[in-house]
Write an enzyme that holds these catalytic residues in place. Structure first.
Site, mmCIF file in Angstrom:
data_model
loop_
_atom_site.group_PDB
_atom_site.id
_atom_site.type_symbol
_atom_site.label_atom_id
_atom_site.label_comp_id
_atom_site.label_asym_id
_atom_site.label_seq_id
_atom_site.Cartn_x
_atom_site.Cartn_y
_atom_site.Cartn_z
ATOM 1 N N GLY A 53 0.733 -1.513 -0.405
ATOM 2 C CA GLY A 53 -0.044 -0.102 0.182
ATOM 3 C C GLY A 53 0.521 1.115 0.017
ATOM 4 O O GLY A 53 0.218 2.427 0.409
ATOM 5 N N ILE A 95 -6.625 -8.949 -12.607
ATOM 6 C CA ILE A 95 -6.514 -8.511 -13.562
ATOM 7 C C ILE A 95 -8.029 -8.215 -13.416
ATOM 8 O O ILE A 95 -9.299 -8.965 -12.732
ATOM 9 C CB ILE A 95 -6.511 -9.515 -14.725
ATOM 10 C CG1 ILE A 95 -5.335 -9.984 -15.280
ATOM 11 C CG2 ILE A 95 -7.071 -9.037 -16.474
ATOM 12 C CD1 ILE A 95 -4.395 -8.957 -15.865
ATOM 13 N N LEU A 96 -8.780 -7.013 -13.613
ATOM 14 C CA LEU A 96 -10.248 -6.542 -13.344
ATOM 15 C C LEU A 96 -11.234 -7.015 -14.757
ATOM 16 O O LEU A 96 -10.898 -7.237 -15.536
ATOM 17 C CB LEU A 96 -10.730 -5.083 -13.583
ATOM 18 C CG LEU A 96 -10.461 -4.066 -12.246
ATOM 19 C CD1 LEU A 96 -10.417 -2.424 -12.296
ATOM 20 C CD2 LEU A 96 -10.746 -4.964 -11.308
ATOM 21 N N HIS A 103 1.661 1.216 -13.110
ATOM 22 C CA HIS A 103 3.321 -0.036 -13.530
ATOM 23 C C HIS A 103 4.829 0.309 -13.428
ATOM 24 O O HIS A 103 5.275 1.680 -13.918
ATOM 25 C CB HIS A 103 3.001 -0.197 -14.942
ATOM 26 C CG HIS A 103 3.235 -2.006 -15.044
ATOM 27 N ND1 HIS A 103 2.749 -2.950 -14.345
ATOM 28 C CD2 HIS A 103 3.625 -2.019 -16.129
ATOM 29 C CE1 HIS A 103 3.224 -4.010 -15.568
ATOM 30 N NE2 HIS A 103 4.550 -3.901 -15.945
ATOM 31 N N GLY A 127 -7.132 -5.224 -22.034
ATOM 32 C CA GLY A 127 -5.713 -5.901 -22.289
ATOM 33 C C GLY A 127 -5.051 -5.525 -20.904
ATOM 34 O O GLY A 127 -5.657 -5.223 -19.651
HETATM 35 C C1 GRF Z 1 4.406 -1.266 -7.222
HETATM 36 O O1 GRF Z 1 5.753 -1.109 -7.456
HETATM 37 C C2 GRF Z 1 3.362 -1.385 -8.167
HETATM 38 O O2 GRF Z 1 3.900 -0.509 -10.128
HETATM 39 C C3 GRF Z 1 2.544 -2.675 -8.580
HETATM 40 O O3 GRF Z 1 2.894 -3.423 -7.507
HETATM 41 C C4 GRF Z 1 3.745 -2.125 -6.908
HETATM 42 C C5 GRF Z 1 3.062 -2.162 -5.114
HETATM 43 O O4 GRF Z 1 3.049 -1.478 -3.600
HETATM 44 N N1 GRF Z 1 1.998 -2.793 -9.619
HETATM 45 P P1 GRF Z 1 2.775 -0.705 -3.128
HETATM 46 O O5 GRF Z 1 1.583 -1.584 -2.538
HETATM 47 O O6 GRF Z 1 2.124 0.139 -3.461
HETATM 48 O O7 GRF Z 1 3.440 -0.201 -2.129
#
Ligand code: GRF
Length: 207
Positions: A12, A92-93, A109, A143
């Protein structure tokens, strides 16, 4: 004020970056809920510290993805979000939710998309041997990590990096990129033209 709902699955830290930007007045919006897909996440603890309601929809308690998604969609509906933020949400939603909230879901991402979509983006980047990586905030389509890009931030990949050190360098930029993208959305300054997301000028409201 836009109503923001965040979906997360674990630590989080990106959720925290958004919550703290809201608290500091940098995002003109209100986080009306955090939805997590498992019990005992660090993200839920952080939400409680911020007084943000937590909705735990424990995936393991459902007979399958369809039933889980139905409950997720129902919960989202009850929160009436203007914006859904996927912040380390590890599923994936489903297409029904994506269709209901078209152009109102963003994801963070940890790579410069379209390179290295999917899981372990940092490991993929190291494996490939790229010299620059980073993070991408994008609108979510049906996607995997393929929707229109809102913004990206780059970092160098160093010769002695392992997935952990690279992830840490990228995460620092994620915590800047995600609140910035959410803020732009909340100011109605993003326009999607085909695959391109245009950022409108703050003063004039034009390109
Ligand atoms: C982050 O690197 C985000 O880009 C990826 O998962 C990780 C989550 O980290 N999708 P956090 O839970 O926000 O600390």
């Amino acid at each position: 004020m836009k109503r923001i709902v965040v979906l997360a699955s674990g630590r989080g830290s990106n959720f925290l970056a958004v919550a703290s930007a809201i608290q500091r007045g940098m995002i003109k919006g209100r986080c009306v809920g955090l939805i997590v897909d498992r019990r005992g996440t660090q993200a839920s603890v952080r939400a409680e510290e911020y007084g943000i309601p937590v909705y735990t929809i424990d995936y393991s308690g459902f007979p399958g993805k369809a039933a889980y998604e139905e409950e997720l969609q129902r919960t989202l509906g009850s929160l009436a979000p203007d914006l859904i933020v996927l912040a380390g949400y590890m599923k994936i939603l489903g297409s029904s939710i994506i269709r209901e909230y078209t152009d109102r879901i963003v994801n963070i991402h940890p790579s410069l998309l379209p390179s290295f979509p999917g899981l372990d983006a940092q490991g993929q980047a190291l494996e490939y041997g790229v010299k620059v990586s980073g993070c991408t905030v994008h609108f979510v389509d049906e996607g995997t990590d393929s929707g229109p890009v809102i913004l990206q931030r780059a970092v160098p990949v160093l010769d002695n990096d392992d997935p952990g050190t690279l992830a840490e360098r990228i995460l620092f930029e994620e915590h800047i990129a995600l609140p910035e993208a959410v803020s732009l959305f909340c100011q109605d300054r993003l326009r999607i033209l085909g695959r391109t997301v245009i950022r409108l000028d703050e003063q004039s409201g034009r390109i």
